[in-house]
Design an enzyme around this catalytic site. Sequence first.
Site, PDB file in Angstrom:
ATOM      1  CB  CYS A 186      14.330   5.580  24.852  1.00  0.00           C
ATOM      2  SG  CYS A 186      13.988   7.034  25.823  1.00  0.00           S
ATOM      3  CG  ASP A 192       9.927  -3.521  26.613  1.00  0.00           C
ATOM      4  OD1 ASP A 192       8.794  -3.237  27.049  1.00  0.00           O
ATOM      5  OD2 ASP A 192      10.785  -2.668  26.301  1.00  0.00           O
ATOM      6  CE  LYS A 234       5.723   3.354  27.604  1.00  0.00           C
ATOM      7  NZ  LYS A 234       6.156   4.593  26.943  1.00  0.00           N
ATOM      8  CD  GLN A 239       5.037   1.546  22.953  1.00  0.00           C
ATOM      9  OE1 GLN A 239       3.879   1.728  22.595  1.00  0.00           O
ATOM     10  NE2 GLN A 239       5.736   2.491  23.559  1.00  0.00           N
ATOM     11  CG  HIS A 247      12.576   1.767  25.379  1.00  0.00           C
ATOM     12  ND1 HIS A 247      13.156   2.092  26.577  1.00  0.00           N
ATOM     13  CD2 HIS A 247      11.768   2.809  25.055  1.00  0.00           C
ATOM     14  CE1 HIS A 247      12.711   3.273  26.966  1.00  0.00           C
ATOM     15  NE2 HIS A 247      11.870   3.739  26.062  1.00  0.00           N
TER      16      HIS A 247
END
Lengths: 171, 418
Positions: free
Chosen positions: B376, B208, B234, B211, B132
């Site tokens: 993104c 990261d 999220k 998600q 991302h």
Amino acid sequence: MAGLEDLYREIILDHYRSPRNRGELPSPPAQRVEGFNPLCGDEIVVTLEVNDGSVSDIKIGGTGCSISQSSASLMSAAVKGKPVTEVRDLIRTFKGMMSIHESTLPGKDSQDEADTEAGEAQLLDVDSLGELAALQGVVKFPVRIKCATLSWNTLAQGLDEAESETGPAGA
Amino acid sequence: MADLIDVAHGLDVETLRKDFPLLAQEVNGHPITYLDSAASSQRPHQVLDAMREYDETTHANVHRGVYRIAEEATHRFEAARVAVGRFIGAPNPSREILFSKNATEGLNLVANTWGRTHLHPGDSILLTEMEHHANIVPWQMLAEERELSIRWIPIDDDGALILDDLERLVDGVKLVGITCMSNVLGTLNPVGDIARVAHAAGAVVVADGAQSVPHLPTDVSTLGCDFLAFSAHKMLGPTGIGVLWGRDELLTPLPPFLGGGEMILDVRKEGFTPNDLPWRFEAGTPPITEAIGLGAAVEYLQAIGMESIRAHEISLTTYAMNTLAERFGDDIRIFGPKDPIQRGGVLSFAYRDIHPHDVSQILDQYGVCVRAGHHCAKPLMRRLGVNATARASFALYNNESDVDALADALAETGAFFG
Ligand SMILES: Cc1ncc(COP(=O)(O)O)c(C=O)c1O
């Protein structure tokens, strides 16, 4: 509620399916400008030739959604062969149409229409837009406005660049 | 079949859907089909109620007042920190969990503190092609300033990282940035394997988790990375708060990120003394109500169980991939791994040659919310050879009816564009 038929008029779908003036002119001599919609990643390439103060030829490249592609196609048909001053007026009128608030668009109740006639319509000669007026429903879908104006902003930039190289049109 | 799986894992979706007020809505005369949880998830009333209850009974600034509600607010804020830390298996939650604005800010924090103290002209960092922008641009900004070079781990046509060459790629690299799960392809990356190779080469690993943390069991004590960033919005929590976890021994020597109140022990005209962990990295009044909300979100997820959530999402992803393939055949191209076990509940797709913007516009007419765009991840889009994709993504509250609504609306889209 804004319906799909407001957005996807038949003219728009026609220009999407069979875009006019598709391709790229050799550059130089043509002016070549790229436009990006950072929201969706769409890219448009406008190549244009300005001769004797007129847009003598224009081609559209790149990829995008039905709204950005049809708007570019309609634009190319509308400006080809036109004097630069007229093209600039058209850009202004088109962008004006894209920034009117939904409630002032024709087709609402009569009070709104009266307001429109009294106010914006004088400033904004939507009739002068011809087929381009088919895009006015886009205003009801605010996220799509950038799709419709992408090619116009790119064209405006191309005209600026052409003029900064050769001096103002008609001079 | 899917019902059996649901029963086996005890995830009663029909009941838990009632916890999410927004899902009761109608859009354009259709019940809402919310398939954009990868962008932001909906919140259960347990989260909304916890925030409201805090605001109505306890709110005061934290770490300042000696009066009762200020003390209580501080206590609840710090309790939320510990709850989040336990949720991801942080060995030392009260020091290692830093509240940020979102995952993006957490990654910027690493670039600005660890990066600025450890990366020097000529150094290299290694990223993946599927990152991302949040895990690309902070590094590019630093690379420009510090004359760093950036290498990339490529992906194959199924959207998996190509790791055959990893040892050579990682050689001489100071930092590896890697997403646990792609927000476009759904690919689950072998963070542990990559971290082992990276650590052997002396590199630090920034993961990261934006998600993955909302959808998979996460245990940083075994995951292998050194930093992990994610966002509350999220994972059923509010916007405005994110989390950066870092290993205590890496965080301890780092300089502050932003300057101001909270982050100091002392300030004199001559200079300042930074505060201890974690407050050194939390300048100014933090998002207190949001931290309470995140704490409630974590509690909600834990009560259901991340294993059950993952099992439900595998079953739903399987159903979706099969349904779309059966109904649309070659007209639909789903990006990313073919095996639902190797991916999260994120389905990016191309439908015929209809632009994703147009697809999502027509879907909206049927109340189906999907994301269209580059998500993104423009370097990944270029690798895939597309400008944009349409993306449907699942969360624990999605069910097979949602998938059917998507498929029905896609069929209408096909008919519309002829
Ligand atoms: C993989 C990934 N990383 C980072 C982010 C950034 O999250 P936020 O915008 O909450 O900072 C996102 C969210 O879109 C994401 O999907």
